[in-house]
Design an enzyme around this catalytic site. Structure first.
Site, PDB file in Angstrom:
ATOM      1  CD  GLN A  75      -3.087  -0.522  -0.013  1.00 36.99           C
ATOM      2  OE1 GLN A  75      -3.237   0.651  -0.306  1.00 36.99           O
ATOM      3  NE2 GLN A  75      -3.780  -1.489  -0.613  1.00 36.99           N
ATOM      4  CB  SER A  76       4.264   1.913  -1.245  1.00 34.34           C
ATOM      5  OG  SER A  76       5.103   3.021  -1.443  1.00 34.34           O
TER       6      SER A  76
END
Length: 334
Positions: A75-76
């Site tokens: 989920q960067s």
């Protein structure tokens, strides 16, 4: 600033980002509280990485890059912003993400797919440093791209290197100008930011060291070992100053990190973080994320409740973005 102006740069964001007063939070925290809206950069899902990418992709364009490779968690925020920047410049993004995705594509991962990013998922084994494995995977992706006739450019995790961090020297200059234009009567100002890979924190310290101001810089850690973070932040800040043409260096004693709000691990949603997200949304209509900004705000709320912010004439919270994360962690926040 002579050296900075000579560096290759592309324009990815809309500057300056707003510096907004908060009436409700100011009353609740017992101080003049402002939010620097780095979540409103105008690129992708918004966020601080746009400032770094302007210089990193400026160099990539100069070097003739066709593909941009970077890394982060599934989920960067950084990976998503890098993909958006690449698409804006007509380059192809390839993301090497640590971990495996859920069956549902949510949050930043949804946006990564929406931009048709090439994605490689890597699960580092327990007996090896995760970043070492990830970096090897990025190098392998780069070799494949080269063999197919492309020209790859690798952007490090979090966009954290001296070239990217240059962007936050300019951010401090921007902030000083905004404070001056608002005629803010503040002799002592605290600037607080979430710190993960340390680049933004390092850039703020570097900028504050060369531009006349009355700032104290606080980094609220969201992961990792504090001693390692202090060393890294000081090193990156010093390397950034050198690249910008300044002789001074930063030592670890100049790095202030608060590490009491991490929780059990990176991306662990603590009760203090959840409360901070609720309070900010219900007080100001501003949304924080549960991995970075929520934890940084939790630290400031704690400090305000214990009278630690009253000694400052103003407190400025750097909102680094992360809004898409809410749509991945919504089940744990409401």
């Amino acid at each position: 600033m002579k050296n900075i102006l000579a560096l290759p740069r592309v324009m990815l964001g809309t500057w300056p980002t707003p510096l907004q007063p908060t009436n409700q939070l100011s009353r609740q925290l017992g101080c003049q509280f402002w939010i620097k809206r780095e979540d409103m950069t105008g690129l992708g899902g918004g966020g601080n990485k746009a400032r770094k990418l302007e210089f990193q992709l400026g160099q990539a364009i100069k070097d003739g890059a066709t593909h941009i490779i970077t890394t982060g968690a599934v989920q960067s925020n950084h990976a998503q912003l890098t993909a958006a920047a690449a698409r804006k410049l007509g380059l192809k993004p390839h993301l090497v993400l640590s971990g495996q995705p859920d069956k549902q594509r949510r949050g930043n991962l949804y946006l990564d797919h929406l931009m048709d990013s090439e994605i490689t998922f890597v699960s580092p084994p327990a007996d090896r440093p995760p970043l070492e494995v990830i970096n090897e995977a990025m190098v392998q992706v780069a070799k494949t791209i080269t063999s197919q006739g492309g020209t790859p450019c690798i952007i490090p995790e979090g966009g954290t290197d001296a070239l990217g961090t240059i962007g936050y020297i300019l951010a401090v200059q921007e902030l000083v100008q905004q404070i001056s234009s608002m005629q803010m009567d503040a002799k002592r100002i605290l600037i607080a930011v979430a710190t993960g890979t340390c680049g933004t924190h390092a850039g703020l310290i570097a900028g504050a060291s060369i531009i006349p101001n009355n700032f104290e810089i606080l980094g609220v850690s969201v992961s990792g070992n504090t001693d390692i973070k202090k060393e890294k932040t000081a090193r990156i800040a010093s390397e950034t100053l050198k690249l910008a043409g300044y002789e001074q260096t930063i030592d670890e004693g100049q790095v202030w990190i608060e590490d009491g709000f991490i929780g059990s691990r990176y991306a662990d949603i603590t009760e203090a973080c959840r409360s901070a997200i609720h309070l900010t949304a219900r007080s100001e209509g501003i949304f924080l994320d549960p991995v970075y900004t929520g934890k940084a705000m939790a630290a400031l709320i704690h400090m305000g409740q214990h009278g630690q912010l009253s000694k400052y004439d103003a407190v400025i919270f750097i909102h680094t973005g992360g809004f898409p994360l809410l749509f991945n962690y919504d089940y744990a926040i409401l």
